[in-house]
Design a protein around this motif. Structure first.
Motif, mmCIF file in Angstrom:
data_model
loop_
_atom_site.group_PDB
_atom_site.id
_atom_site.type_symbol
_atom_site.label_atom_id
_atom_site.label_comp_id
_atom_site.label_asym_id
_atom_site.label_seq_id
_atom_site.Cartn_x
_atom_site.Cartn_y
_atom_site.Cartn_z
ATOM 1 N N CYS A 63 -8.562 27.339 -33.365
ATOM 2 C CA CYS A 63 -7.570 26.326 -32.988
ATOM 3 C C CYS A 63 -6.619 25.980 -34.123
ATOM 4 C CB CYS A 63 -8.286 25.082 -32.468
ATOM 5 S SG CYS A 63 -9.224 25.409 -30.949
ATOM 6 N N ALA A 64 -6.993 26.298 -35.363
ATOM 7 C CA ALA A 64 -6.115 26.008 -36.501
ATOM 8 C C ALA A 64 -4.863 26.872 -36.478
ATOM 9 C CB ALA A 64 -6.871 26.208 -37.806
ATOM 10 N N THR A 65 -4.908 27.990 -35.774
ATOM 11 C CA THR A 65 -3.763 28.897 -35.733
ATOM 12 C C THR A 65 -2.793 28.561 -34.615
ATOM 13 O OG1 THR A 65 -4.824 30.487 -34.227
ATOM 14 C CG2 THR A 65 -5.290 30.730 -36.578
ATOM 15 N N LEU A 66 -3.109 27.559 -33.783
ATOM 16 C CA LEU A 66 -2.300 27.251 -32.616
ATOM 17 C C LEU A 66 -1.194 26.252 -32.940
ATOM 18 C CD1 LEU A 66 -5.175 26.781 -29.998
ATOM 19 C CD2 LEU A 66 -3.916 28.878 -30.542
ATOM 20 N N SER A 67 -0.074 26.393 -32.246
ATOM 21 C CA SER A 67 0.980 25.391 -32.348
ATOM 22 C C SER A 67 0.545 24.142 -31.592
ATOM 23 C CB SER A 67 2.274 25.935 -31.737
ATOM 24 O OG SER A 67 2.118 26.074 -30.323
ATOM 25 N N GLU A 68 1.288 23.051 -31.776
ATOM 26 C CA GLU A 68 0.936 21.810 -31.071
ATOM 27 C C GLU A 68 1.029 22.003 -29.561
ATOM 28 O OE1 GLU A 68 -0.796 18.440 -30.626
ATOM 29 O OE2 GLU A 68 -0.413 19.254 -32.637
ATOM 30 N N GLY A 69 2.016 22.745 -29.107
ATOM 31 C CA GLY A 69 2.140 23.024 -27.680
ATOM 32 C C GLY A 69 0.977 23.833 -27.148
ATOM 33 N N GLU A 70 0.535 24.823 -27.931
ATOM 34 C CA GLU A 70 -0.606 25.642 -27.521
ATOM 35 C C GLU A 70 -1.889 24.817 -27.498
ATOM 36 O OE1 GLU A 70 0.610 30.092 -29.108
ATOM 37 O OE2 GLU A 70 -0.111 28.608 -30.557
ATOM 38 N N ARG A 71 -2.035 23.906 -28.450
ATOM 39 C CA ARG A 71 -3.211 23.025 -28.478
ATOM 40 C C ARG A 71 -3.217 22.122 -27.240
ATOM 41 N NH1 ARG A 71 -5.704 21.790 -33.518
ATOM 42 N NH2 ARG A 71 -5.729 19.572 -33.014
ATOM 43 N N THR A 72 -2.052 21.617 -26.869
ATOM 44 C CA THR A 72 -1.963 20.759 -25.685
ATOM 45 C C THR A 72 -2.335 21.525 -24.432
ATOM 46 O OG1 THR A 72 -0.257 19.382 -26.696
ATOM 47 C CG2 THR A 72 -0.406 19.342 -24.292
ATOM 48 N N ARG A 73 -1.815 22.749 -24.285
ATOM 49 C CA ARG A 73 -2.136 23.554 -23.098
ATOM 50 C C ARG A 73 -3.620 23.912 -23.060
ATOM 51 N NH1 ARG A 73 3.035 25.478 -24.262
ATOM 52 N NH2 ARG A 73 2.278 27.150 -25.592
ATOM 53 N N LEU A 74 -4.188 24.231 -24.215
ATOM 54 C CA LEU A 74 -5.608 24.567 -24.273
ATOM 55 C C LEU A 74 -6.460 23.350 -23.924
ATOM 56 C CD1 LEU A 74 -7.491 26.952 -25.002
ATOM 57 C CD2 LEU A 74 -7.585 26.041 -27.321
ATOM 58 N N ARG A 75 -6.046 22.191 -24.416
ATOM 59 C CA ARG A 75 -6.778 20.948 -24.129
ATOM 60 C C ARG A 75 -6.751 20.641 -22.634
ATOM 61 N NH1 ARG A 75 -4.546 18.161 -27.934
ATOM 62 N NH2 ARG A 75 -2.890 17.268 -26.689
ATOM 63 N N ARG A 76 -5.593 20.819 -22.007
ATOM 64 C CA ARG A 76 -5.476 20.524 -20.578
ATOM 65 C C ARG A 76 -6.290 21.490 -19.726
ATOM 66 N NH1 ARG A 76 1.099 19.669 -20.333
ATOM 67 N NH2 ARG A 76 1.142 17.509 -21.112
ATOM 68 N N LYS A 77 -6.341 22.744 -20.151
ATOM 69 C CA LYS A 77 -6.964 23.778 -19.323
ATOM 70 C C LYS A 77 -8.452 23.927 -19.581
ATOM 71 C CE LYS A 77 -6.543 28.685 -18.122
ATOM 72 N NZ LYS A 77 -5.835 29.956 -18.397
#
Length: 241
Positions: free
Chosen positions: A81-95
């Motif tokens: 998760c450290a390699t993810l952008s903030e947008g990618e973290r948000t999408r991963l969190r939602r899904k």
């Protein structure tokens, strides 16, 4: 790939490696997490115990990608998760992450059904499919006939069961729960806990459940105790003895 405790080879849902978290308070540095390591597997209900202020909520926030660790790594379903952008973290969190809180935090102006539908619509699911899944989840927890009631029209136990359905609405890989039965009377707490554990095992979700209720902790698959900023694994039967 790793070998699970049961001997079946598959990938863990969550891995924490050397996670630390510190805060500045004036000129003081307060270290809350001092190097947390943990692995959670599909279908496991894992209790997170420890006194208030030990860092349980901080750990849940980091695990849920709501805040970043000071150092260390969080892997969710194999992704660093450290390699993810903030947008990618948000999408991963939602899904892939579901949340259940002590106070249900249902939206008061919407029905139980609508509260479970909304996270699915945000993820992009068609309304008809979202409503079908929401009703299936609510019915599975005995709320089918209460689906169109707003939170104020539901009992405390019904509200929390609806919140559990909302947390599972997007079929997450990881469920994080912070005192999910802490605001309920003992009888209702027992019922909600039993239903929650059944859902976790049936849906193959990895669940990390913070609780002060040691009796419930003993009945989970594993128990992790926050101790001096680290996690110590306990045998469930030994908790509180």
């Amino acid at each position: 790939m790793e070998t699970s405790p049961a001997g079946t080879t598959f990938s863990p849902i969550l891995q924490l490696e050397g996670v630390t978290r510190s805060f500045r308070q004036g000129e003081r540095e307060i270290v809350v997490l001092k190097g947390v390591d943990a692995v959670l597997w599909p279908g496991q209900a894992v209790a997170l115990v420890g006194p208030s202020g030990a860092g349980k909520s901080t750990l849940l926030h980091i695990t849920g990608l709501l805040e970043s660790p000071t150092s260390g790594r969080v892997f969710l379903n194999g992704r660093d998760c450290a390699t993810l952008s903030e947008g990618e973290r948000t999408r991963l969190r939602r899904k892939e992450i579901g949340f259940v809180y002590q106070f249900h935090q249902l939206l008061p102006e919407f029905s139980a059904l609508e509260n479970v539908v909304l996270p699915q619509l945000i993820l992009g699911r068609a309304r008809k499919a979202a409503e079908a899944r929401a009703l299936a989840l609510l019915s599975g927890l005995g709320l089918g006939e209460r689906a169109n009631h707003r939170p104020a029209e539901l009992s405390g136990g019904e509200q929390q069961r609806a919140a559990i359905c909302r947390g599972l609405a997007n079929s997450p890989k990881l469920l994080l729960a912070d005192e999910p039965t802490g605001n309920l009377d003992p009888h209702t707490s027992e019922y909600v806990f039993r239903e929650l554990i059944d859902l976790i095992r049936h849906q193959g979700v990895a669940a990390l459940i913070a609780t002060h209720n040691l009796e419930l902790a003993r009945r989970m698959d594993r128990v992790l105790q926050m101790h001096e900023g680290r996690l110590v694994e306990l045998a469930p039967a030994s908790v509180g003895r």
